[in-house]
Design a protein around this motif. Structure first.
Motif, PDB file in Angstrom:
ATOM      1  N   TYR A  26      31.787  33.206  50.513  1.00  0.00           N
ATOM      2  CA  TYR A  26      32.813  32.302  51.020  1.00  0.00           C
ATOM      3  C   TYR A  26      33.205  32.752  52.418  1.00  0.00           C
ATOM      4  CZ  TYR A  26      37.371  30.159  51.754  1.00  0.00           C
ATOM      5  OH  TYR A  26      38.406  29.456  52.289  1.00  0.00           O
ATOM      6  N   VAL A 313      34.117  38.853  59.824  1.00  0.00           N
ATOM      7  CA  VAL A 313      34.813  37.637  60.234  1.00  0.00           C
ATOM      8  C   VAL A 313      33.844  36.493  59.977  1.00  0.00           C
ATOM      9  CG1 VAL A 313      35.924  36.362  62.101  1.00  0.00           C
ATOM     10  CG2 VAL A 313      36.079  38.862  62.034  1.00  0.00           C
ATOM     11  N   ALA A 315      33.498  32.263  59.570  1.00  0.00           N
ATOM     12  CA  ALA A 315      34.194  30.999  59.851  1.00  0.00           C
ATOM     13  C   ALA A 315      33.223  29.843  59.640  1.00  0.00           C
ATOM     14  CB  ALA A 315      34.725  30.994  61.279  1.00  0.00           C
ATOM     15  N   ASP A 318      36.418  24.387  58.038  1.00  0.00           N
ATOM     16  CA  ASP A 318      37.834  24.604  58.345  1.00  0.00           C
ATOM     17  C   ASP A 318      38.359  25.854  57.649  1.00  0.00           C
ATOM     18  OD1 ASP A 318      37.462  23.628  55.869  1.00  0.00           O
ATOM     19  OD2 ASP A 318      38.988  22.066  55.972  1.00  0.00           O
ATOM     20  N   ARG A 319      37.459  26.816  57.381  1.00  0.00           N
ATOM     21  CA  ARG A 319      37.870  28.011  56.656  1.00  0.00           C
ATOM     22  C   ARG A 319      37.490  29.266  57.417  1.00  0.00           C
ATOM     23  NH1 ARG A 319      39.115  26.851  51.352  1.00  0.00           N
ATOM     24  NH2 ARG A 319      39.521  24.606  51.224  1.00  0.00           N
ATOM     25  N   VAL A 320      38.388  30.226  57.342  1.00  0.00           N
ATOM     26  CA  VAL A 320      38.166  31.512  58.005  1.00  0.00           C
ATOM     27  C   VAL A 320      38.430  32.618  57.001  1.00  0.00           C
ATOM     28  CG1 VAL A 320      38.937  33.034  59.864  1.00  0.00           C
ATOM     29  CG2 VAL A 320      38.889  30.554  60.222  1.00  0.00           C
ATOM     30  N   LEU A 321      37.588  33.641  57.031  1.00  0.00           N
ATOM     31  CA  LEU A 321      37.782  34.811  56.188  1.00  0.00           C
ATOM     32  C   LEU A 321      37.720  36.056  57.060  1.00  0.00           C
ATOM     33  CD1 LEU A 321      37.621  36.124  53.187  1.00  0.00           C
ATOM     34  CD2 LEU A 321      35.221  36.462  53.822  1.00  0.00           C
ATOM     35  N   VAL A 322      38.679  36.957  56.857  1.00  0.00           N
ATOM     36  CA  VAL A 322      38.643  38.247  57.545  1.00  0.00           C
ATOM     37  C   VAL A 322      38.857  39.339  56.513  1.00  0.00           C
ATOM     38  CG1 VAL A 322      39.654  39.684  59.351  1.00  0.00           C
ATOM     39  CG2 VAL A 322      39.561  37.202  59.648  1.00  0.00           C
ATOM     40  N   VAL A 323      37.924  40.281  56.449  1.00  0.00           N
ATOM     41  CA  VAL A 323      38.000  41.336  55.436  1.00  0.00           C
ATOM     42  C   VAL A 323      37.230  42.546  55.962  1.00  0.00           C
ATOM     43  CG1 VAL A 323      35.976  40.364  54.260  1.00  0.00           C
ATOM     44  CG2 VAL A 323      37.512  41.847  52.987  1.00  0.00           C
ATOM     45  N   ARG A 330      35.511  42.120  47.562  1.00  0.00           N
ATOM     46  CA  ARG A 330      36.812  41.573  47.165  1.00  0.00           C
ATOM     47  C   ARG A 330      36.964  40.090  47.522  1.00  0.00           C
ATOM     48  NH1 ARG A 330      41.869  45.093  48.439  1.00  0.00           N
ATOM     49  NH2 ARG A 330      42.644  43.721  46.804  1.00  0.00           N
ATOM     50  N   VAL A 334      39.579  36.558  46.565  1.00  0.00           N
ATOM     51  CA  VAL A 334      40.011  35.437  47.400  1.00  0.00           C
ATOM     52  C   VAL A 334      39.610  34.124  46.736  1.00  0.00           C
ATOM     53  CG1 VAL A 334      39.601  34.233  49.575  1.00  0.00           C
ATOM     54  CG2 VAL A 334      39.941  36.718  49.564  1.00  0.00           C
ATOM     55  N   LYS A 337      41.672  33.145  43.745  1.00  0.00           N
ATOM     56  CA  LYS A 337      42.976  32.587  44.134  1.00  0.00           C
ATOM     57  C   LYS A 337      42.819  31.168  44.694  1.00  0.00           C
ATOM     58  CE  LYS A 337      45.863  36.141  43.602  1.00  0.00           C
ATOM     59  NZ  LYS A 337      47.000  36.087  42.666  1.00  0.00           N
ATOM     60  N   LEU A 338      41.790  30.982  45.514  1.00  0.00           N
ATOM     61  CA  LEU A 338      41.580  29.654  46.092  1.00  0.00           C
ATOM     62  C   LEU A 338      41.259  28.637  44.997  1.00  0.00           C
ATOM     63  CD1 LEU A 338      39.525  30.550  49.297  1.00  0.00           C
ATOM     64  CD2 LEU A 338      41.919  29.840  49.185  1.00  0.00           C
ATOM     65  N   ARG A 341      44.220  27.308  43.354  1.00  0.00           N
ATOM     66  CA  ARG A 341      44.931  26.333  44.177  1.00  0.00           C
ATOM     67  C   ARG A 341      44.095  25.092  44.479  1.00  0.00           C
ATOM     68  NH1 ARG A 341      47.553  30.500  48.654  1.00  0.00           N
ATOM     69  NH2 ARG A 341      48.179  32.059  47.135  1.00  0.00           N
ATOM     70  N   LEU A 343      41.358  25.015  46.098  1.00  0.00           N
ATOM     71  CA  LEU A 343      40.928  25.092  47.498  1.00  0.00           C
ATOM     72  C   LEU A 343      39.535  25.669  47.683  1.00  0.00           C
ATOM     73  CD1 LEU A 343      44.188  26.349  49.271  1.00  0.00           C
ATOM     74  CD2 LEU A 343      43.103  24.113  49.486  1.00  0.00           C
TER      75      LEU A 343
ATOM     76  N   HIS B 302      42.245  26.853  57.134  1.00  0.00           N
ATOM     77  CA  HIS B 302      42.786  27.780  56.150  1.00  0.00           C
ATOM     78  C   HIS B 302      42.174  29.159  56.365  1.00  0.00           C
ATOM     79  CE1 HIS B 302      43.454  29.828  52.333  1.00  0.00           C
ATOM     80  NE2 HIS B 302      44.465  29.002  52.163  1.00  0.00           N
ATOM     81  N   SER B 304      41.832  33.159  55.076  1.00  0.00           N
ATOM     82  CA  SER B 304      41.993  34.125  53.995  1.00  0.00           C
ATOM     83  C   SER B 304      41.734  35.523  54.538  1.00  0.00           C
ATOM     84  CB  SER B 304      40.991  33.862  52.864  1.00  0.00           C
ATOM     85  OG  SER B 304      41.181  32.588  52.296  1.00  0.00           O
ATOM     86  N   VAL B 306      41.744  39.832  53.201  1.00  0.00           N
ATOM     87  CA  VAL B 306      41.945  40.851  52.178  1.00  0.00           C
ATOM     88  C   VAL B 306      41.931  42.196  52.868  1.00  0.00           C
ATOM     89  CG1 VAL B 306      41.227  41.619  49.887  1.00  0.00           C
ATOM     90  CG2 VAL B 306      40.187  39.576  50.887  1.00  0.00           C
TER      91      VAL B 306
END
Lengths: 344, 344
Positions: A26, A313, A315, A318-323, A330, A334, A337-338, A341, A343, B302, B304, B306
């Protein structure tokens, strides 16, 4: 090599498993765009992982793709050369592989199956290893796993302990869970293999072993032509837990091709060339004073970073993830949880 | 309060300076959407910073907005109640303010100007401070700066050293550059003010002082009705460097309203309420085990995270920025590189 599989006394059917989602990638992977439909920005061409996989098993006499109802249409469009098996429910690889074996036996008759995940990266001598595994499956009448020779003491993979490492195929002494770092080093020293989730067996062999497993109610229902009941009667379970780790007829064929399950974002730095600062970049990005990051973006998105280290990072749309890279696993949390919701 | 400005012997004209870009808030700010057009996700309502600023100076007899040709149309649409002055070239606040003073004197005649940036956040007793500054500008015939009473030893602002801190307005002893942390603490102890970039003066006073400054060629050209030549004849320069720090007629009016220039992403944690883990979030985001971050996204995006700490993650349109909060100023460098590539 095709000559070798031709030498088998029955047709080779490749079964490409495309029922998963690959949540840890994701936001590249989403519920409506599972990982197998990604090309990963052209890590190995513009083809999706699924298309690459179907090409890779093109030496088989027939190719089937097993997937969920939601994605059957997309599979038909992307790999029209393959037959499609629609899984009655998403219950992990155990039920899916048993169902596929039963269906393919009905449709094709006596054959030998090469079962491969649709969302892994493979490079090198795949076909020769597959040919050995298929011969092993026929000759032993057992269940044959591919054992990938480890290139590092990975903690993210399960391991296979063989009884010997000299034979074309060897009985499996034991499956080993994902180890800690110290144990992983020992496993590699001892010549254990990675369990890559690739298998060869005849439908008869798998169904025989499944009848003596938690998947027995499914086999029984399939024999009575009621797959829905069969899927309702079993839990979601991997083929490893349900069958491979229980049977006495499990074998391993050493595979020396390069393999990566691209299971999470930290895998990207293994499969693309890194820049001078150790960054692995898919897509268009501007990195200033940035080291050892994984940055991945789709063609429409541009990522900029300054002064960051060891991050993922990602992207897409319309979604961005930073970990942090070290927490790449992990991303499951995320996604959980999404999903709650609505999402994902 | 309006009664007090009414008591002045001339009209009050508010001049809202909207010629900048606010590059350090990239990607919220872009070349086609400078910071003053942002609402910052409703930090103080859905109105843009420009609209908020024009409302704030609504007590003036007339309101003008000074901006570049590219954004004049947008300004007319967003704040139709204000007159628009189009700057012949973008050359920082020095030329822009001199040009505006000259133009407004032509259009309005004798008046007193309240000059305010269009992209700051202000809360509290603004009008009473403005009234004092305007009276000071008329009575002293000097140049009056607002001195915001510091709420912390900020290193990101310039300071103003007053000759005394008891009067309604005081002569300025000295302007002080952005200090290091230790110096900032001393400045605050000594009762210095933040230079907020807000000023009051009459057109005559400013033009008089500008004639004795590097902006003299501009004033001369304006007197000859040739603003283009005037702008070509001067360098880009701030009003502080060009005039305020040189004149002997500079005064400061203490301002006890809350003020933030929202100069870079780290400002967001000062202007929105933080969550229990110290994260300041604009927009929709999922934060797991994340502390002390600034996360900002537009309505379509959106984010996310962690396990990250002390980061800025900003996602607007098809752009993503990730930078440690402590490096928030370095977004300038990102924008400089993006400009080179035609991507800003």
């Amino acid at each position: 090599m095709a000559g070798n599989t031709d030498a088998l006394d029955r047709p080779v059917v490749a079964l490409v498993m495309a029922g998963g989602t690959g949540t840890r990638l994701y936001p590249a992977s989403r519920s409506d765009r599972p990982k197998q439909f990604l090309s990963l920005g052209g890590v190995s061409g513009d083809d999706s992982l699924l298309q690459q996989t179907v090409s890779r098993v093109g030496f088989a006499d027939e190719v089937y793709v097993s997937t969920g109802a939601d994605h059957a249409e997309r599979v038909r469009r992307d790999v029209p050369e393959a037959g499609v098996l629609v899984e009655p429910a998403a219950k992990d690889t155990g039920p899916a592989l048993v169902y596929a074996a039963h269906r393919i036996r009905e449709q094709v008759g006596e054959c030998v199956l090469l079962c491969v995940p649709s969302d892994h990266l493979v490079a090198g001598a795949f076909e020769s290893a597959a040919e050995t595994a298929l011969r092993g499956a026929v000759e032993t009448e057992g269940l044959v796993a591919f054992g990938v020779e480890p290139s590092r003491p990975a903690t993210g993979y399960g391991y296979i302990e063989p009884t010997d490492t000299e034979s074309e195929w060897a009985e499996i002494e034991q499956f080993r869970e994902k180890p800690d770092a110290e144990t992983a080093r020992r496993f590699v020293e001892q010549g254990f293999y990675w369990n890559a989730g690739l298998f060869a067996w005849t439908p008869e062999s798998l169904l025989r072993e499944a009848r003596d497993s938690p998947l027995a109610p499914l086999v029984e229902a399939l024999d009575e032509s009621d797959p829905e009941r069969g899927f309702r009667a079993v839990e979601a379970v991997s083929i490893d837990y349900a069958v491979m780790e229980r049977t006495d007829d499990a074998y391993v064929v050493p595979a020396d091709f390069e393999w990566d399950d691209v299971g999470a974002w930290d895998a990207i730095e293994r499969v693309v060339e890194r820049d001078d600062d150790g960054n692995a970049v898919l897509g268009d990005a501007l990195l200033l004073d940035a080291e050892d990051n994984v940055v991945a973006a789709d063609e429409e998105t541009h990522v900029s970073t300054v002064g960051v280290e060891g991050l993922v990072v990602a992207a897409y749309d319309d979604r961005v993830l930073v970990v942090p890279k070290d927490d790449a696993q992990r991303v499951r949390e995320v996604v959980a949880k999404l999903r709650e919701r609505g999402l994902f």
